[in-house]
Design a protein around this motif. Structure first.
Motif, PDB file in Angstrom:
ATOM      1  N   CYS A  10     -76.382  51.186 -62.626  1.00  0.00           N
ATOM      2  CA  CYS A  10     -77.773  50.842 -62.889  1.00  0.00           C
ATOM      3  C   CYS A  10     -77.807  49.740 -63.929  1.00  0.00           C
ATOM      4  O   CYS A  10     -77.175  49.846 -64.975  1.00  0.00           O
ATOM      5  CB  CYS A  10     -78.512  52.077 -63.391  1.00  0.00           C
ATOM      6  SG  CYS A  10     -80.213  51.759 -63.866  1.00  0.00           S
ATOM      7  N   ILE A  12     -80.451  47.718 -66.280  1.00  0.00           N
ATOM      8  CA  ILE A  12     -81.821  47.756 -66.799  1.00  0.00           C
ATOM      9  C   ILE A  12     -82.068  46.455 -67.546  1.00  0.00           C
ATOM     10  O   ILE A  12     -81.304  46.087 -68.437  1.00  0.00           O
ATOM     11  CB  ILE A  12     -82.021  48.973 -67.733  1.00  0.00           C
ATOM     12  CG1 ILE A  12     -81.741  50.265 -66.959  1.00  0.00           C
ATOM     13  CG2 ILE A  12     -83.425  48.968 -68.317  1.00  0.00           C
ATOM     14  CD1 ILE A  12     -81.677  51.493 -67.831  1.00  0.00           C
ATOM     15  N   VAL A  19     -88.657  47.838 -71.136  1.00  0.00           N
ATOM     16  CA  VAL A  19     -87.989  47.795 -69.835  1.00  0.00           C
ATOM     17  C   VAL A  19     -88.864  46.999 -68.875  1.00  0.00           C
ATOM     18  O   VAL A  19     -90.035  47.310 -68.671  1.00  0.00           O
ATOM     19  CB  VAL A  19     -87.720  49.211 -69.279  1.00  0.00           C
ATOM     20  CG1 VAL A  19     -87.177  49.139 -67.863  1.00  0.00           C
ATOM     21  CG2 VAL A  19     -86.752  49.966 -70.189  1.00  0.00           C
ATOM     22  N   THR A  22     -85.383  47.392 -63.112  1.00  0.00           N
ATOM     23  CA  THR A  22     -84.175  48.193 -62.934  1.00  0.00           C
ATOM     24  C   THR A  22     -83.611  47.939 -61.543  1.00  0.00           C
ATOM     25  O   THR A  22     -84.364  47.835 -60.574  1.00  0.00           O
ATOM     26  CB  THR A  22     -84.500  49.694 -63.062  1.00  0.00           C
ATOM     27  OG1 THR A  22     -85.114  49.922 -64.330  1.00  0.00           O
ATOM     28  CG2 THR A  22     -83.273  50.554 -62.940  1.00  0.00           C
ATOM     29  N   SER A  57     -84.734  38.732 -62.838  1.00  0.00           N
ATOM     30  CA  SER A  57     -83.854  39.904 -62.881  1.00  0.00           C
ATOM     31  C   SER A  57     -82.835  39.847 -61.754  1.00  0.00           C
ATOM     32  O   SER A  57     -81.650  40.107 -61.957  1.00  0.00           O
ATOM     33  CB  SER A  57     -84.665  41.196 -62.758  1.00  0.00           C
ATOM     34  OG  SER A  57     -85.556  41.335 -63.827  1.00  0.00           O
TER      35      SER A  57
END
Length: 108
Positions: A10, A12, A19, A22, A57
């Motif tokens: 995972c 993050i 946050v 994810t 991301s």
């Protein structure tokens, strides 16, 4: 931050101690010309959607996955229809799919 167990990993993504997104994934094979991963979950917090955080991301994720190699990344996603557009916008090409929306994408 990377969390790790034998089956899945995972990543993050955090900005200013909040946050943002994810990605839960698993490497399923390593061939000469490409690495294969399955993404079990990729989510961006609702208030950060449509602001470029998902793209950023995912680019960080793909750069991390292909670090120190010139291999293509092949990713399998089990996705909802709304997110298919996202994957295509960030440069993935769908190379196969079935009725359950289990897709196979190649990046790079």
């Amino acid at each position: 931050m990377i969390l790790n167990n034998r089956k899945c990993k995972c990543i993050i993504f955090i900005k200013n101690n909040i946050v943002i997104s994810t990605i839960i994934y698993k490497k399923i094979s390593n061939y000469t010309k490409k690495n294969k991963y399955i993404i079990h979950l990729f989510c961006v917090k609702e208030k950060f959607r449509n602001k470029g955080y998902g793209r950023q991301s995912f680019l960080l994720f793909s750069n991390f996955m292909s670090e120190n190699t010139n291999k293509k990344i092949e990713i399998f996603v089990n996705s909802v229809k709304n997110s298919l557009i996202f994957y295509e916008k960030i440069g993935f090409k769908c190379i196969s799919k079935n009725n359950n929306l289990f897709l196979k994408y190649i990046y790079n």
